[in-house]
Design an enzyme around this catalytic site. Structure first.
Site, PDB file in Angstrom:
ATOM      1  N   GLU A  96      34.666  -7.143  57.073  1.00 57.41           N
ATOM      2  CA  GLU A  96      34.409  -8.581  56.979  1.00 57.41           C
ATOM      3  C   GLU A  96      35.353  -9.220  55.970  1.00 57.41           C
ATOM      4  OE1 GLU A  96      31.037 -11.814  55.553  1.00 57.41           O
ATOM      5  OE2 GLU A  96      30.390  -9.785  56.079  1.00 57.41           O
ATOM      6  N   ASP A 301      23.094   6.966  53.188  1.00 60.37           N
ATOM      7  CA  ASP A 301      22.546   6.890  54.546  1.00 60.37           C
ATOM      8  C   ASP A 301      22.614   5.440  55.010  1.00 60.37           C
ATOM      9  OD1 ASP A 301      20.974   6.795  56.861  1.00 60.37           O
ATOM     10  OD2 ASP A 301      19.642   8.385  56.149  1.00 60.37           O
ATOM     11  N   HIS A 391      35.870 -18.518  54.621  1.00 59.25           N
ATOM     12  CA  HIS A 391      35.946 -17.659  55.801  1.00 59.25           C
ATOM     13  C   HIS A 391      37.127 -18.035  56.680  1.00 59.25           C
ATOM     14  CE1 HIS A 391      32.551 -14.828  55.870  1.00 59.25           C
ATOM     15  NE2 HIS A 391      32.003 -15.672  55.025  1.00 59.25           N
TER      16      HIS A 391
END
EC number: 1.1.1.34
Length: 397
Positions: A96, A301, A391
């Protein structure tokens, strides 16, 4: 006939290749089989540096290669914890765009403001079986038996491990004729799911032998493992972490380009009211972004990222300054075992100085500080109206 011919003809299965050739050769053959069968070329999956023979014994079945995720670093991040006290660089694995830059900005603000105060407020790993009795009367009797025989159950559970300690069995939920006792352990520096599963199974052998009750499943979902759950939000699971910072008002304005009052309003309207309106258990902006990036980098995990998304962000205006805190009740972490032994994960843990035994609480405090940095930066961007621009410039779609 070659092994590939046997695979193509169905005479051997994918998982049987290692019976005939060494692991590295088995990986190559299996990958070539997938290339032929699926009509693809896996030139990038085939390039890796980890010890696949070791990984195939501990971490993966039917291996064909390795997936690579871009790895960035944010920092320095000043952490003032009981176990981590200093400046740290935090490895973040993500695809991202803008995430690492955002966390890095938060690290800069926190460090310039004197550092994040971080504490591990809880430490537990849980397993909650579901047990069937004949009626609600018997279910209540079983619950009472568990309370009365706690010492014996603890002795059985702890006989299976050097590091695990059974702290309590609570809550014990009765639903009709079913009983759900939540076994709560400390597990040292490992995440501990395998440890507590084995320990709980041993304790249940005593329970069934003495009471005649029937264990339906070793996990009855009251644990709650790898799912968002109110019980974890309230009781905690893994490491429970709180990180806080007071940012001077002038720094909020000069670096975050907004005001303490604006950040407080966005936090109330978005993270508290908006989350409540949505029925969310994550009263925050994006804990999962930072938790996920750290987990992927350090061999945690990845299914536990959903648990790390739980928590509450607090923002207050205090005499012109911004008090900002994150509360993460459910962050399963390890510095030994599982994926932490993979070569890339070990290196990332080394960046923070937390690989190996005796360091999981320091790791937890750094994680808390990193989440604080990411949350502070995003909330500042939202308050300033900069999110879309960031972004657009850094995420590139």
């Amino acid at each position: 006939m070659s092994i590939m011919d046997d695979l193509m003809e169905g005479r051997i299965k994918l998982y049987e290749i290692e019976r005939h050739v060494p692991v590295d050769e088995a990986v190559r053959i299996r990958r070539e089989f997938i290339e032929r069968t699926c009509g693809v070329k896996l030139e990038h999956v085939s390039n890796y540096s980890i010890d696949m023979e070791r990984a195939s014994r501990r971490n993966i079945e039917n291996p064909i290669g390795v997936v690579q995720i871009p790895l960035g670093v944010a920092g320095p991040l000043r952490v003032r914890g009981e176990h981590a006290d200093g400046e740290y660089y935090v490895p973040l694995a993500t695809s991202e765009g803008a995430l690492v830059a955002s966390v890095n900005r938060g690290c800069s603000v926190i460090t310039r403001a004197g550092g994040a105060t971080v504490r591990v407020t809880g430490d537990s790993m849980t397993r909650a079986p579901v047990i069937r009795t004949g009626s609600v009367v018997e279910a209540l009797q079983l619950r009472e038996w568990i309370y009365e025989n706690m010492d014996a159950l603890r002795e059985e559970a702890e006989s299976t491990t050097r590091h695990g300690k059974l702290v309590k069995i609570d809550p014990i939920i009765v639903a009709g004729s079913y009983v759900y006792p939540r076994f709560v352990y400390t597990t040292g520096d490992s995440m501990g799911m395998n440890m507590v599963t084995i320990a709980t199974e041993r304790a249940l052998e005593l329970l069934t032998r003495e009471t005649g009750a029937h264990v339906i499943a070793l996990s009855g979902n009251l644990c709650t493992d790898k799912k968002p759950a109110a019980v974890n939000l309230i009781e905690g699971r893994g490491k429970s972490i709180t990180a806080e910072i007071t940012v001077p008002g002038e720094m909020v304005e000069s670096v975050l380009k907004t005001t303490p009052e604006a950040v407080v309003e966005v936090n109330t309207a978005k993270n508290l009211i908006g989350s409540a309106a949505a029925g969310s258990m994550g009263f925050n902006a994006h804990y999962a972004n930072i938790i996920g990036a750290i987990f992927l980098a350090t061999g945690q995990d990845e299914a536990h990222i959903v648990e790390g998304s739980l928590g509450v962000t607090i923002a207050e205006e205090r005499k012109g300054d911004l008090y900002f805190a994150v509360n993460l009740p459910d962050v399963p972490l390890a510095t030994v075992g599982g994926g932490t032994g993979l070569e890339t994960a070990s290196e990332c843990l080394d960046i923070m100085g937390v690989r190996g035994g005796g360091r999981v609480h320091a790791f937890a405090e750094i994680v808390g500080g990193a989440v604080l940095a990411g949350e502070l930066s995003l909330m500042g961007a939202l308050a300033a109206g900069h999110l879309a621009r960031a972004h657009s410039e850094l995420g590139r779609g």
